[in-house]
Motif scaffolding. Structure first.
Motif, PDB file in Angstrom:
ATOM      1  N   LEU A   1       0.825  -1.209   0.000  1.00 33.14           N
ATOM      2  CA  LEU A   1       0.000   0.000   0.000  1.00 33.14           C
ATOM      3  C   LEU A   1       0.861   1.261   0.000  1.00 33.14           C
ATOM      4  O   LEU A   1       0.553   2.247  -0.688  1.00 33.14           O
ATOM      5  N   GLY A   2       1.947   1.224   0.775  1.00 32.55           N
ATOM      6  CA  GLY A   2       2.827   2.386   0.826  1.00 32.55           C
ATOM      7  C   GLY A   2       3.472   2.684  -0.517  1.00 32.55           C
ATOM      8  O   GLY A   2       3.519   3.844  -0.962  1.00 32.55           O
TER       9      GLY A   2
ATOM     10  N   LEU B   1       7.766   7.963   2.460  1.00 28.07           N
ATOM     11  CA  LEU B   1       6.580   7.951   3.319  1.00 28.07           C
ATOM     12  C   LEU B   1       6.804   7.089   4.560  1.00 28.07           C
ATOM     13  O   LEU B   1       7.512   6.086   4.510  1.00 28.07           O
TER      14      LEU B   1
ATOM     15  N   LEU C   1       2.367   1.722  -3.422  1.00 30.75           N
ATOM     16  CA  LEU C   1       1.312   2.135  -4.348  1.00 30.75           C
ATOM     17  C   LEU C   1       0.993   3.610  -4.168  1.00 30.75           C
ATOM     18  O   LEU C   1       0.827   4.354  -5.147  1.00 30.75           O
ATOM     19  N   TRP C   2       0.922   4.059  -2.926  1.00 30.95           N
ATOM     20  CA  TRP C   2       0.660   5.470  -2.639  1.00 30.95           C
ATOM     21  C   TRP C   2       1.787   6.350  -3.187  1.00 30.95           C
ATOM     22  O   TRP C   2       1.531   7.406  -3.788  1.00 30.95           O
ATOM     23  N   MET C   3       3.039   5.898  -2.988  1.00 31.15           N
ATOM     24  CA  MET C   3       4.157   6.682  -3.498  1.00 31.15           C
ATOM     25  C   MET C   3       4.140   6.760  -5.024  1.00 31.15           C
ATOM     26  O   MET C   3       4.471   7.788  -5.613  1.00 31.15           O
TER      27      MET C   3
ATOM     28  N   ALA D   1      -3.095   0.043   8.223  1.00 28.48           N
ATOM     29  CA  ALA D   1      -4.125  -0.227   7.218  1.00 28.48           C
ATOM     30  C   ALA D   1      -4.114  -1.697   6.810  1.00 28.48           C
ATOM     31  O   ALA D   1      -5.180  -2.320   6.650  1.00 28.48           O
TER      32      ALA D   1
ATOM     33  N   LEU E   1       1.401   6.542  -6.976  1.00 30.55           N
ATOM     34  CA  LEU E   1       0.287   7.363  -7.426  1.00 30.55           C
ATOM     35  C   LEU E   1       0.508   8.846  -7.146  1.00 30.55           C
ATOM     36  O   LEU E   1       0.063   9.701  -7.916  1.00 30.55           O
ATOM     37  N   ARG E   2       1.179   9.146  -6.038  1.00 30.59           N
ATOM     38  CA  ARG E   2       1.379  10.551  -5.656  1.00 30.59           C
ATOM     39  C   ARG E   2       2.748  11.097  -6.059  1.00 30.59           C
ATOM     40  O   ARG E   2       3.037  12.264  -5.829  1.00 30.59           O
ATOM     41  N   SER E   3       3.604  10.233  -6.626  1.00 32.26           N
ATOM     42  CA  SER E   3       4.954  10.636  -7.051  1.00 32.26           C
ATOM     43  C   SER E   3       5.744  11.260  -5.899  1.00 32.26           C
ATOM     44  O   SER E   3       6.348  12.334  -6.033  1.00 32.26           O
TER      45      SER E   3
ATOM     46  N   ARG F   1       8.319  10.251  -2.250  1.00 33.00           N
ATOM     47  CA  ARG F   1       9.220   9.249  -1.679  1.00 33.00           C
ATOM     48  C   ARG F   1       9.344   9.480  -0.174  1.00 33.00           C
ATOM     49  O   ARG F   1       9.097  10.567   0.322  1.00 33.00           O
TER      50      ARG F   1
ATOM     51  N   PHE G   1       0.605   2.578   7.046  1.00 34.61           N
ATOM     52  CA  PHE G   1       0.203   1.586   6.051  1.00 34.61           C
ATOM     53  C   PHE G   1       0.173   0.182   6.651  1.00 34.61           C
ATOM     54  O   PHE G   1      -0.640  -0.655   6.255  1.00 34.61           O
TER      55      PHE G   1
END
Length: 206
Positions: A166-167, A179, A169-171, A187, A173-175, A177, A184
Motif C-alpha cells: 500500500l505504501g 513515506l 502504491l501510494w508513493m 491499514a 500514485l502521488r509521485s 518518496r 500503512f
C-alpha cells in the motif's frame, strides 16, 4: 520495484523469525533488545563505518524488541489498535521533521542515523535498499500477537507485506518518496482483521 520486493521480503522474514523465536523467554528477548539498542546508539554517535555488520545489530534489536512487544500486549484487538494508532501518529509526525542532508552515491557518506537505524543494502550502482528497525519490529510484533490470539498464521504475516504494498502504491500514485510505513501497516492490519471478521460470519444456506 526492487525496493518494494526487498521490504516485503524483510517484513515476511521478520514475522516468521518472531514466530520461530517462541522457545526463547521474554526476559532474554528484552535483554537482547536492550543490549543491541545500546550498541546501535553507540555506533550512531561514534559515526563509525561498520557496514554491513550494522545490519546484524539492527536485525537483532528489531526481532527481539518486536517479539517481546507482541508478547506483552494483551491478546485482544483493542490494545493493539491503540498502539498502532499511537505509532502511526508518531511516525507521521517524525516524517515531517527536517531530514538529514541527502547523501551522495558514495556509500561512506551515509548518515549514521540511516546506517544504524535501518537494515541497509548498498547496491553496486551506489543506490540503496533499506527498511527501518521499528518497521521490522512491528512486523514481528503483529505476527506474535496474532499467534497469541489463536488466529491463522497468515493473519500475522500479511499485515506487513500488505502495508508495504500500500505504501509503495501510494508513493507511485502521488509521485512522492520517503513515506512513513507504520500507517500503512495499520491499514494492512485493518484489512486482515476485516477479512477475519467476514470469514467468521455465518454463511447463508442456499
Amino acid at each position: 520495484m526492487l525496493e518494494a520486493v526487498f521490504d516485503i521480503a524483510l517484513a515476511v522474514a521478520a514475522a516468521l523469525g518472531a514466530l520461530l523465536a517462541k522457545p526463547l523467554p521474554t526476559r532474554l528477548l528484552v535483554v537482547l533488545a536492550s543490549a543491541s539498542s545500546l550498541l546501535l546508539a553507540m555506533g550512531a554517535f561514534s559515526s563509525r563505518w561498520l557496514y554491513p555488520w550494522t545490519n546484524l545489530a539492527v536485525l537483532a534489536f528489531a526481532l527481539a524488541a518486536g517479539t517481546a512487544l507482541g508478547r506483552l500486549i494483551p491478546p485482544r484487538a483493542l490494545p493493539l489498535v491503540a498502539l498502532l494508532l499511537a505509532l502511526a501518529v508518531a511516525d507521521l509526525w517524525l516524517n515531517h521533521l527536517p531530514a538529514p542532508a541527502s547523501p551522495s552515491t558514495a556509500p561512506r557518506t551515509l548518515p549514521s542515523a540511516l546506517l544504524y537505524g535501518n537494515v541497509v543494502v548498498i547496491l553496486p550502482n551506489g543506490g540503496r535498499l533499506l527498511l527501518g528497525a521499528l518497521d521490522i519490529a512491528l512486523c514481528a510484533a503483529l505476527a506474535v500477537h496474532a499467534h497469541r490470539r489463536a488466529l491463522p498464521r497468515w493473519a500475522g504475516i500479511l499485515p506487513g507485506p500488505i502495508g508495504v504494498g500500500l505504501g509503495f502504491l501510494w508513493m507511485f500514485l502521488r509521485s512522492v518518496r520517503g513515506l512513513p510505513l507504520i500507517p500503512f501497516f495499520f491499514a494492512g492490519w485493518l484489512l486482515v482483521e476485516g477479512a477475519q471478521y467476514l470469514a467468521r460470519l455465518p454463511r447463508a444456506r442456499p
